[in-house]
Scaffold this motif. Structure first.
Motif, PDB file in Angstrom:
ATOM      1  N   SER A 296      29.571   7.639 -27.567  1.00  0.00           N
ATOM      2  CA  SER A 296      30.249   7.412 -26.286  1.00  0.00           C
ATOM      3  C   SER A 296      29.248   7.229 -25.156  1.00  0.00           C
ATOM      4  N   GLU A 297      28.090   7.923 -25.231  1.00  0.00           N
ATOM      5  CA  GLU A 297      27.077   7.759 -24.197  1.00  0.00           C
ATOM      6  C   GLU A 297      26.467   6.361 -24.235  1.00  0.00           C
ATOM      7  N   LEU A 298      26.313   5.815 -25.451  1.00  0.00           N
ATOM      8  CA  LEU A 298      25.800   4.454 -25.564  1.00  0.00           C
ATOM      9  C   LEU A 298      26.798   3.445 -25.006  1.00  0.00           C
ATOM     10  N   VAL A 299      28.084   3.672 -25.306  1.00  0.00           N
ATOM     11  CA  VAL A 299      29.112   2.719 -24.877  1.00  0.00           C
ATOM     12  C   VAL A 299      29.356   2.809 -23.378  1.00  0.00           C
ATOM     13  N   LEU A 300      29.517   4.027 -22.873  1.00  0.00           N
ATOM     14  CA  LEU A 300      29.891   4.213 -21.475  1.00  0.00           C
ATOM     15  C   LEU A 300      28.686   4.290 -20.535  1.00  0.00           C
ATOM     16  N   GLY A 301      27.512   4.604 -21.082  1.00  0.00           N
ATOM     17  CA  GLY A 301      26.323   4.778 -20.255  1.00  0.00           C
ATOM     18  C   GLY A 301      26.208   6.201 -19.738  1.00  0.00           C
ATOM     19  N   THR A 302      24.992   6.634 -19.469  1.00  0.00           N
ATOM     20  CA  THR A 302      24.769   7.987 -18.973  1.00  0.00           C
ATOM     21  C   THR A 302      23.347   8.093 -18.436  1.00  0.00           C
ATOM     22  N   THR A 303      23.014   9.218 -17.836  1.00  0.00           N
ATOM     23  CA  THR A 303      21.640   9.539 -17.436  1.00  0.00           C
ATOM     24  C   THR A 303      21.249  10.846 -18.104  1.00  0.00           C
ATOM     25  N   VAL A 304      20.131  10.833 -18.822  1.00  0.00           N
ATOM     26  CA  VAL A 304      19.699  11.997 -19.606  1.00  0.00           C
ATOM     27  C   VAL A 304      18.326  12.457 -19.109  1.00  0.00           C
ATOM     28  N   SER A 305      18.149  13.767 -18.980  1.00  0.00           N
ATOM     29  CA  SER A 305      16.859  14.342 -18.604  1.00  0.00           C
ATOM     30  C   SER A 305      15.978  14.473 -19.849  1.00  0.00           C
ATOM     31  N   VAL A 306      14.782  13.895 -19.790  1.00  0.00           N
ATOM     32  CA  VAL A 306      13.858  13.953 -20.925  1.00  0.00           C
ATOM     33  C   VAL A 306      12.537  14.562 -20.472  1.00  0.00           C
ATOM     34  N   PRO A 307      11.776  15.192 -21.397  1.00  0.00           N
ATOM     35  CA  PRO A 307      10.504  15.811 -21.022  1.00  0.00           C
ATOM     36  C   PRO A 307       9.394  14.781 -20.826  1.00  0.00           C
ATOM     37  N   THR A 308       8.434  15.135 -19.992  1.00  0.00           N
ATOM     38  CA  THR A 308       7.197  14.373 -19.816  1.00  0.00           C
ATOM     39  C   THR A 308       6.032  15.340 -19.969  1.00  0.00           C
ATOM     40  N   LEU A 309       4.814  14.848 -19.824  1.00  0.00           N
ATOM     41  CA  LEU A 309       3.640  15.726 -19.941  1.00  0.00           C
ATOM     42  C   LEU A 309       3.592  16.767 -18.833  1.00  0.00           C
ATOM     43  N   ASP A 310       4.155  16.432 -17.672  1.00  0.00           N
ATOM     44  CA  ASP A 310       4.057  17.345 -16.534  1.00  0.00           C
ATOM     45  C   ASP A 310       5.408  17.771 -15.976  1.00  0.00           C
ATOM     46  N   GLY A 311       6.463  17.665 -16.751  1.00  0.00           N
ATOM     47  CA  GLY A 311       7.779  18.078 -16.272  1.00  0.00           C
ATOM     48  C   GLY A 311       8.889  17.331 -16.985  1.00  0.00           C
ATOM     49  N   ARG A 312       9.857  16.827 -16.239  1.00  0.00           N
ATOM     50  CA  ARG A 312      10.973  16.089 -16.811  1.00  0.00           C
ATOM     51  C   ARG A 312      11.294  14.912 -15.888  1.00  0.00           C
ATOM     52  N   GLY A 314      14.608  11.798 -15.293  1.00  0.00           N
ATOM     53  CA  GLY A 314      15.915  11.285 -15.688  1.00  0.00           C
ATOM     54  C   GLY A 314      15.811   9.859 -16.197  1.00  0.00           C
ATOM     55  N   VAL A 315      16.392   9.594 -17.365  1.00  0.00           N
ATOM     56  CA  VAL A 315      16.377   8.266 -17.972  1.00  0.00           C
ATOM     57  C   VAL A 315      17.808   7.732 -17.991  1.00  0.00           C
ATOM     58  N   LYS A 316      18.015   6.569 -17.391  1.00  0.00           N
ATOM     59  CA  LYS A 316      19.339   5.960 -17.337  1.00  0.00           C
ATOM     60  C   LYS A 316      19.593   5.128 -18.590  1.00  0.00           C
ATOM     61  N   VAL A 317      20.688   5.462 -19.293  1.00  0.00           N
ATOM     62  CA  VAL A 317      21.113   4.697 -20.462  1.00  0.00           C
ATOM     63  C   VAL A 317      22.236   3.764 -19.997  1.00  0.00           C
ATOM     64  N   PRO A 318      21.987   2.449 -19.908  1.00  0.00           N
ATOM     65  CA  PRO A 318      23.013   1.531 -19.409  1.00  0.00           C
ATOM     66  C   PRO A 318      24.217   1.457 -20.347  1.00  0.00           C
ATOM     67  N   PRO A 319      25.415   1.170 -19.816  1.00  0.00           N
ATOM     68  CA  PRO A 319      26.595   0.988 -20.673  1.00  0.00           C
ATOM     69  C   PRO A 319      26.351  -0.131 -21.692  1.00  0.00           C
ATOM     70  N   GLY A 320      26.832   0.096 -22.920  1.00  0.00           N
ATOM     71  CA  GLY A 320      26.665  -0.897 -23.967  1.00  0.00           C
ATOM     72  C   GLY A 320      25.281  -0.948 -24.584  1.00  0.00           C
ATOM     73  N   THR A 321      24.489   0.111 -24.431  1.00  0.00           N
ATOM     74  CA  THR A 321      23.144   0.149 -25.013  1.00  0.00           C
ATOM     75  C   THR A 321      23.219   0.226 -26.532  1.00  0.00           C
ATOM     76  N   ALA A 322      22.453  -0.583 -27.217  1.00  0.00           N
ATOM     77  CA  ALA A 322      22.451  -0.588 -28.683  1.00  0.00           C
ATOM     78  C   ALA A 322      21.613   0.566 -29.227  1.00  0.00           C
ATOM     79  N   ASP A 323      22.036   1.065 -30.365  1.00  0.00           N
ATOM     80  CA  ASP A 323      21.277   2.117 -31.038  1.00  0.00           C
ATOM     81  C   ASP A 323      19.879   1.590 -31.387  1.00  0.00           C
ATOM     82  N   GLY A 324      18.843   2.370 -31.087  1.00  0.00           N
ATOM     83  CA  GLY A 324      17.471   1.956 -31.381  1.00  0.00           C
ATOM     84  C   GLY A 324      16.781   1.241 -30.246  1.00  0.00           C
ATOM     85  N   ARG A 325      17.476   1.003 -29.153  1.00  0.00           N
ATOM     86  CA  ARG A 325      16.856   0.327 -28.020  1.00  0.00           C
ATOM     87  C   ARG A 325      15.784   1.221 -27.396  1.00  0.00           C
TER      88      ARG A 325
END
Length: 385
Positions: A296-312, A314-325
């Motif tokens: 549903s997150e791939l279809v509808l789109g979402t924003t997910v917090s992901v880690p970095t080397l110095d913190g976190r 937010g990564v925006k997943v656009p609506p209709g994103t294909a698996d593996g993109r």
């Protein structure tokens, strides 16, 4: 150890390789033995410590193509009984009748260029000019350290504990007893070599008086016995720069073995091994990670917090994103040597639930019917259809 013993040592046997071994085979053999025999891995084991020193000595010669060639040539020369005079003569057993400073061959203490070439260079130069001797530089030393993935990416300062020849702390490397100094050899006037004529030929040989060093120590240091070096354990603080890669070597000038009688020290080469990380991977200066998402997150789109080397971030997943993109976040990767940083590459991977409750199953069935009614066919255009 006498010079005769030094020449007759089999460095290939010490490393367990053949005399025709490649540089890569020599390096692999040394690394394995160094790990197994390192004093830190064998506390209190004097036999392991002695083997570690012998292995290090062998590697210092065989890992350097020029020194290795001179070592091989010299062993062949003396094994064949070459030079039948003074320190070059053969004894009853086919060895040496007197001592010869083999350090001059490998360290350049005899003449300007150093090495076996200088020893034989004056063979056909009758009446040639003698040049000043040059102190024998200490051997280079190799060691290894293992860093965590994030330490290697961000840079870190690590202490390295080493046991190796170092400048004598009593005489500060001069080889002479404190309060005294070496004097210039009166026979060679400090050049370390003497010349003689024999018929049509002129010969340049290491000075017998000073053994090719150019100086004489009348009152040797009691701790290092005139060599200017001691085997001791020391801790070196090493700054690992950001972005170092697995297997990369870092050179620390002047941190290797001490040179004889105050000569320059060799260099220390630190090979860095980098452990794998549970979250991050690496592609050059780019960081990589896999982000689990729902359908549903791939279809509808979402924003997910992901880690970095110095913190976190937010990564925006656009609506209709294909698996593996792969989604790219600029400048949040590995720091670059010239400034800036690589990118963070986020691969979205759909997570399929193993079990669903009744309401979720019914909702999914209704969605499936609506999907078909809307004309969506996931296998449209598929070659296997």
């Amino acid at each position: 150890m006498s010079q005769r013993e030094w020449i007759e040592k089999d460095f290939y046997k010490e490393l367990g390789v053949s005399s025709g071994a490649s540089q890569d085979e020599i390096k692999k053999a040394y690394r394995k033995l160094a790990r197994d025999l390192h004093p830190d891995a064998n506390p209190g084991d004097t036999k392991a410590e002695e083997r570690f020193k012998a292995v290090s000595e062998a590697h210092a010669v065989l890992s350097d193509p020029a020194k290795r060639k001179e070592y091989d040539d010299t062993r062949k020369l003396f094994a064949g009984g070459g030079y039948g005079r003074g320190g070059f003569g053969t004894g009853a057993g086919g060895g040496f009748s007197q001592e010869f400073n083999i350090g001059d061959i490998f360290g350049g203490a005899t003449t300007g260029d150093g090495g076996l070439g200088d020893l034989l260079g004056g063979l056909f130069n009758r009446g040639g000019t003698r040049t000043s001797s040059r102190p024998r530089r200490g051997a280079d030393v190799e060691t290894e350290t293992t860093l965590g993935f994030r330490e290697a990416a961000q840079g870190v300062t690590v202490p390295l504990r080493m046991t190796s020849p170092s400048p004598c702390t009593t005489c500060h490397g001069s080889g002479a007893k404190p309060g005294t100094s070496p004097r210039v050899c009166p026979l060679c006037n400090g050049t370390g070599v003497v010349s003689r004529n024999q018929g049509a030929f002129g010969f340049s040989e290491p000075c017998d008086e000073c053994r090719g060093s150019g100086s004489i120590i009348d009152d040797p240091c009691v701790d290092c016995h005139g060599s200017g070096i001691q085997n001791r354990t020391r801790t070196i603080t090493v700054r690992i720069p950001p972005g170092v890669g697995d297997g990369q070597r870092i050179r620390l000038a002047g941190q290797g073995e001490a040179g004889l009688r105050g000569a320059p020290s060799g260099d220390l080469y630190v090979t860095v091994h980098v452990s794998q990380d549970k979250v991050f991977g690496r592609n050059g200066d780019d960081l990589t990670l896999v982000l689990p998402v729902s359908y549903s997150e791939l279809v509808l789109g979402t924003t997910v917090s992901v880690p970095t080397l110095d913190g976190r971030v937010g990564v925006k997943v656009p609506p209709g994103t294909a698996d593996g993109r792969i989604l790219r976040v600029r400048g949040r990767g590995v720091p670059k040597r010239g400034g800036g940083a690589g990118d963070l590459l986020v691969t979205v991977k759909v997570a399929v639930p193993q079990k669903l409750d009744g309401d979720a199953v019914e909702a999914l069935k209704r969605y499936q019917e609506a999907e078909r009614a809307g004309g969506f066919d996931p296998r449209a255009g598929w070659a296997g259809a």
